[in-house]
Design an enzyme around this catalytic site. Structure first.
Site, PDB file in Angstrom:
ATOM      1  N   ARG A  46     -20.347  34.298  29.091  1.00 56.13           N
ATOM      2  CA  ARG A  46     -20.241  34.409  30.554  1.00 56.13           C
ATOM      3  C   ARG A  46     -20.608  35.829  30.993  1.00 56.13           C
ATOM      4  O   ARG A  46     -21.108  36.033  32.094  1.00 56.13           O
ATOM      5  CB  ARG A  46     -18.830  34.022  31.028  1.00 56.13           C
ATOM      6  CG  ARG A  46     -18.659  34.215  32.522  1.00 56.13           C
ATOM      7  CD  ARG A  46     -17.491  33.484  33.179  1.00 56.13           C
ATOM      8  NE  ARG A  46     -16.388  33.118  32.346  1.00 56.13           N
ATOM      9  CZ  ARG A  46     -15.389  33.927  31.970  1.00 56.13           C
ATOM     10  NH1 ARG A  46     -15.364  35.176  32.351  1.00 56.13           N
ATOM     11  NH2 ARG A  46     -14.421  33.467  31.197  1.00 56.13           N
ATOM     12  N   TYR A  98     -32.908  28.073  54.548  1.00 56.34           N
ATOM     13  CA  TYR A  98     -32.668  26.947  53.664  1.00 56.34           C
ATOM     14  C   TYR A  98     -31.343  26.287  54.091  1.00 56.34           C
ATOM     15  O   TYR A  98     -30.343  26.980  54.304  1.00 56.34           O
ATOM     16  CB  TYR A  98     -32.588  27.457  52.223  1.00 56.34           C
ATOM     17  CG  TYR A  98     -32.194  26.387  51.252  1.00 56.34           C
ATOM     18  CD1 TYR A  98     -33.079  25.350  50.963  1.00 56.34           C
ATOM     19  CD2 TYR A  98     -30.953  26.383  50.643  1.00 56.34           C
ATOM     20  CE1 TYR A  98     -32.711  24.348  50.090  1.00 56.34           C
ATOM     21  CE2 TYR A  98     -30.592  25.388  49.766  1.00 56.34           C
ATOM     22  CZ  TYR A  98     -31.479  24.376  49.493  1.00 56.34           C
ATOM     23  OH  TYR A  98     -31.107  23.376  48.634  1.00 56.34           O
ATOM     24  N   ASP A 170     -33.934  36.701  50.880  1.00 53.31           N
ATOM     25  CA  ASP A 170     -34.199  35.524  50.038  1.00 53.31           C
ATOM     26  C   ASP A 170     -35.713  35.468  49.829  1.00 53.31           C
ATOM     27  O   ASP A 170     -36.467  35.205  50.766  1.00 53.31           O
ATOM     28  CB  ASP A 170     -33.676  34.257  50.736  1.00 53.31           C
ATOM     29  CG  ASP A 170     -33.831  33.003  49.873  1.00 53.31           C
ATOM     30  OD1 ASP A 170     -34.755  32.970  49.037  1.00 53.31           O
ATOM     31  OD2 ASP A 170     -33.046  32.056  50.057  1.00 53.31           O
ATOM     32  N   LYS A 195     -37.348  27.079  41.981  1.00 55.39           N
ATOM     33  CA  LYS A 195     -38.595  26.819  42.678  1.00 55.39           C
ATOM     34  C   LYS A 195     -39.787  27.439  41.926  1.00 55.39           C
ATOM     35  O   LYS A 195     -40.090  26.998  40.856  1.00 55.39           O
ATOM     36  CB  LYS A 195     -38.473  27.323  44.120  1.00 55.39           C
ATOM     37  CG  LYS A 195     -37.127  26.941  44.794  1.00 55.39           C
ATOM     38  CD  LYS A 195     -36.935  25.455  44.980  1.00 55.39           C
ATOM     39  CE  LYS A 195     -35.520  25.051  45.409  1.00 55.39           C
ATOM     40  NZ  LYS A 195     -35.004  25.691  46.602  1.00 55.39           N
TER      41      LYS A 195
END
Ligand SMILES: *Cc1c(COP(=O)(O)O)cnc(C)c1O
Length: 378
Positions: A46, A98, A170, A195
């Site tokens: 992690r 988005y 973004d 993406k």
């Protein structure tokens, strides 16, 4: 080194002694310690994982940042980002975002007492007026999803620097291949790696990239605590995807330009939103701040029936959400990506039942146009 080379050789991390050309997948949750108070640099996946770290180095390198964190999705990256803020804080964000980002801000952030105002971040004067004493950050998507509005990153950075706010960008639509917001004054870059970075419609991923040590430490602390990290195997898939980022973007962009032009000439198509048209309102800013216009096109058809028909008639092109992959996808923002955005907000932005969004893939342009043409005519 040029960016296309850095896509292939972007990390100087080498964990391998066998000469393997492909980075190994360290599928391990934990790591042994050589002794008490000693560490190999890897304790628990992690916190750190060598495969993920390799990917993070590539992303930081491409975005010209000093640190990148890889998340299990773009939304996981954004949710972690919002942990920088506390109850009472105010954030200003683009009003065409988005849909998942809008849902995060209006439901989760709101519940946590963080007030997010949505506005046209392209309008610099009104943006300046929205800043309150509680304002901590400006969150910009450029070009926006799905209406392709462009914000002048450097102009907003001037304001955020003067006022001591964070500028968050973004950069999913253009990727570092075409736009590097940190070099224009942004403090944090956000990505949905699902993406263009991954590029194959097969893996979810997200990133936060910074170039400031204290910001990196604050985000790393939240990252290791809340735990939305990318798995070793998915990290490897994104590393592999990024190797071809430059050639994919080149092909997708070239094809998108031709398709946008073709769409504009079709009778049943009313408006085509594409940043590369020289009459697009954001054209000059795009030319200034980006190395290209990307491969996303939104367009409005004559009526809702045509929209439905087109979505159901395309054959080569898939009717699906998401974007940026090698396969061309046609999306219905009204019912898919932006379904949870309140109706009045959708209508105000032009996200109606006549609007479609096309993510141009790497198929031959003629085949894509033929598919659209047949679907429109039938
Ligand atoms: C898809 C997307 C996101 C969310 O990313 P996921 O990987 O789907 O969680 C955020 N911003 C933009 C611009 C996107 O296209």
């Amino acid at each position: 080194m040029k960016l296309s080379t850095r896509c292939v050789h972007g990390s100087d991390k080498c964990f391998d002694t066998t000469g393997a050309v492909s980075v190994p997948i360290f599928q391990s949750a934990t790591f042994t310690h050589p002794g008490v108070e000693q560490s190999t640099g890897y304790d628990y996946s992690r916190l750190q994982n060598p495969t993920r770290e390799y990917l993070e180095h590539v992303i930081a390198n491409l975005e010209e940042g000093t640190d990148a964190m890889a998340f299990s999705s773009g939304m996981a990256a954004e949710a972690t980002l919002m942990e920088l803020f506390s109850s009472g804080d105010h954030v200003i964000a683009s009003d065409d975002l988005y849909g998942g980002s809008v849902r995060l801000f209006q439901h989760i952030s709101a519940k946590n007492g963080i007030d997010v105002t949505l506005t046209d971040t392209g309008d610099i004067d009104s943006l300046r007026q929205m800043i309150r004493p509680q304002t901590k950050a400006i969150f910009v998507e450029t070009p926006t999803n799905p209406m392709m509005q462009v914000t002048d990153i450097a102009a907003v950075a001037k304001i955020t620097r003067a006022k001591g706010l964070l500028l968050i960008v973004d950069n999913t639509f253009l990727t570092p291949y075409l736009q590097r917001p940190l070099t224009l004054g942004a403090d944090i870059v956000v990505h949905s790696g699902t993406k263009y970075l991954g590029g194959h419609n097969d893996t979810l991923a997200g990133f936060l990239v910074v170039s400031d040590e204290s910001l990196s430490q604050r985000l790393r602390f939240i990252y290791k605590t809340t735990g939305a990290c990318l798995s070793p195997f998915d990290s490897w898939l994104i590393i592999r995807g990024i190797k071809t980022l430059a050639i994919r973007m080149q092909q997708q962009e070239t094809s998108a330009r031709l398709i946008a032009q073709w769409l504009r000439e079709q009778q049943k198509i009313r408006n085509v939103y594409y940043c590369g048209f020289d009459d697009h309102p954001g054209y000059a800013i795009s030319k200034k701040q980006s190395a290209g216009f990307g491969a996303m096109i939104s367009f409005e058809v004559d009526n809702a029936q045509t929209a439905k028909f087109l979505l159901e008639s395309v054959k080569l092109i898939s009717f699906a959400e998401s974007l940026g992959g090698v396969e061309t996808l046609l999306t219905y923002p009204y019912l898919q990506t932006h379904a949870d955005v309140p109706e009045d907000q959708r209508t105000a932005k032009g996200i109606t039942n006549k609007l479609l969004r096309l993510s141009v893939g790497i198929e031959d342009t003629d085949d894509l146009i033929a598919d659209l043409s047949t679907a429109l005519e039938s």
